[in-house]
Write a protein that holds these residues in place. Sequence first.
Motif, mmCIF file in Angstrom:
data_model
loop_
_atom_site.group_PDB
_atom_site.id
_atom_site.type_symbol
_atom_site.label_atom_id
_atom_site.label_comp_id
_atom_site.label_asym_id
_atom_site.label_seq_id
_atom_site.Cartn_x
_atom_site.Cartn_y
_atom_site.Cartn_z
ATOM 1 N N GLU A 1 39.214 20.484 55.843
ATOM 2 C CA GLU A 1 38.116 20.941 56.682
ATOM 3 C C GLU A 1 37.074 21.628 55.797
ATOM 4 O O GLU A 1 37.432 22.463 54.958
ATOM 5 N N PHE A 2 35.817 21.250 55.946
ATOM 6 C CA PHE A 2 34.736 21.960 55.262
ATOM 7 C C PHE A 2 34.411 23.196 56.096
ATOM 8 O O PHE A 2 33.939 23.079 57.217
ATOM 9 N N LYS A 3 34.656 24.377 55.542
ATOM 10 C CA LYS A 3 34.494 25.613 56.304
ATOM 11 C C LYS A 3 33.174 26.318 56.043
ATOM 12 O O LYS A 3 32.860 27.299 56.700
ATOM 13 N N GLN A 4 32.406 25.827 55.060
ATOM 14 C CA GLN A 4 31.145 26.465 54.707
ATOM 15 C C GLN A 4 30.044 25.419 54.614
ATOM 16 O O GLN A 4 30.271 24.309 54.143
ATOM 17 N N ASN A 5 28.844 25.784 55.031
ATOM 18 C CA ASN A 5 27.665 24.968 54.768
ATOM 19 C C ASN A 5 27.229 25.213 53.336
ATOM 20 O O ASN A 5 27.399 26.309 52.816
ATOM 21 N N GLY A 6 26.663 24.184 52.707
ATOM 22 C CA GLY A 6 26.111 24.370 51.379
ATOM 23 C C GLY A 6 26.634 23.366 50.376
ATOM 24 O O GLY A 6 27.181 22.328 50.729
ATOM 25 N N THR A 7 26.476 23.708 49.112
ATOM 26 C CA THR A 7 26.805 22.800 48.023
ATOM 27 C C THR A 7 28.198 23.084 47.489
ATOM 28 O O THR A 7 28.507 24.214 47.111
ATOM 29 N N TYR A 8 29.007 22.036 47.462
ATOM 30 C CA TYR A 8 30.337 22.070 46.860
ATOM 31 C C TYR A 8 30.249 21.338 45.523
ATOM 32 O O TYR A 8 29.665 20.256 45.445
ATOM 33 N N THR A 9 30.823 21.917 44.489
ATOM 34 C CA THR A 9 30.867 21.274 43.186
ATOM 35 C C THR A 9 32.322 20.997 42.844
ATOM 36 O O THR A 9 33.166 21.895 42.925
#
Length: 160
Positions: free
Chosen positions: A123-131
């Motif tokens: 699950e993606f729990k945060q908005n924004g950029t993942y590296t």
Amino acid sequence: MNKLVIYIIIMVSALFVACDSNVIFDDNQKVDNGIWNMQQKKTFTVNIKTIDRTSLYRFAINISNTKDYKYNNIYFFLTTIYPDASISVDTIECELTHPDGTWKGKEFGGVIDNRFWFAHNVEFKQNGTYTFRLQQATTDTNLVGVKNIGLHIEKMPNQK
């Protein structure tokens, strides 16, 4: 003629991936001269603008290697940098051969392509950029026979 056939196959494959609405990220990076030094990191950046809390995702590593690769598996360190700057590091093993020593994956022109699923129900729990950074984690400083490394992310099957 041979180059034209290869080009058509690549374009048709790209079209199918592009049309798959479940795929949110798919990128492959070339390994220079087919030799992957343990200090080289392959970096993949994924921007998650809107979190869909009803969807779960799965992650895969794409690997292309030649028969010059002398091992039956490969280890990776996967570093994930989250939008809030927190970091996690995982170790992943991918088995490139069957127990009898034959290559897994699809071979075309001396290159063996594999996709290894390593995380499910994410699950993606945060908005924004993942590296995401992939680094080879074997005991050899230089791995010979690795052509491309990639990251693939898609919605879990049976979700829309």
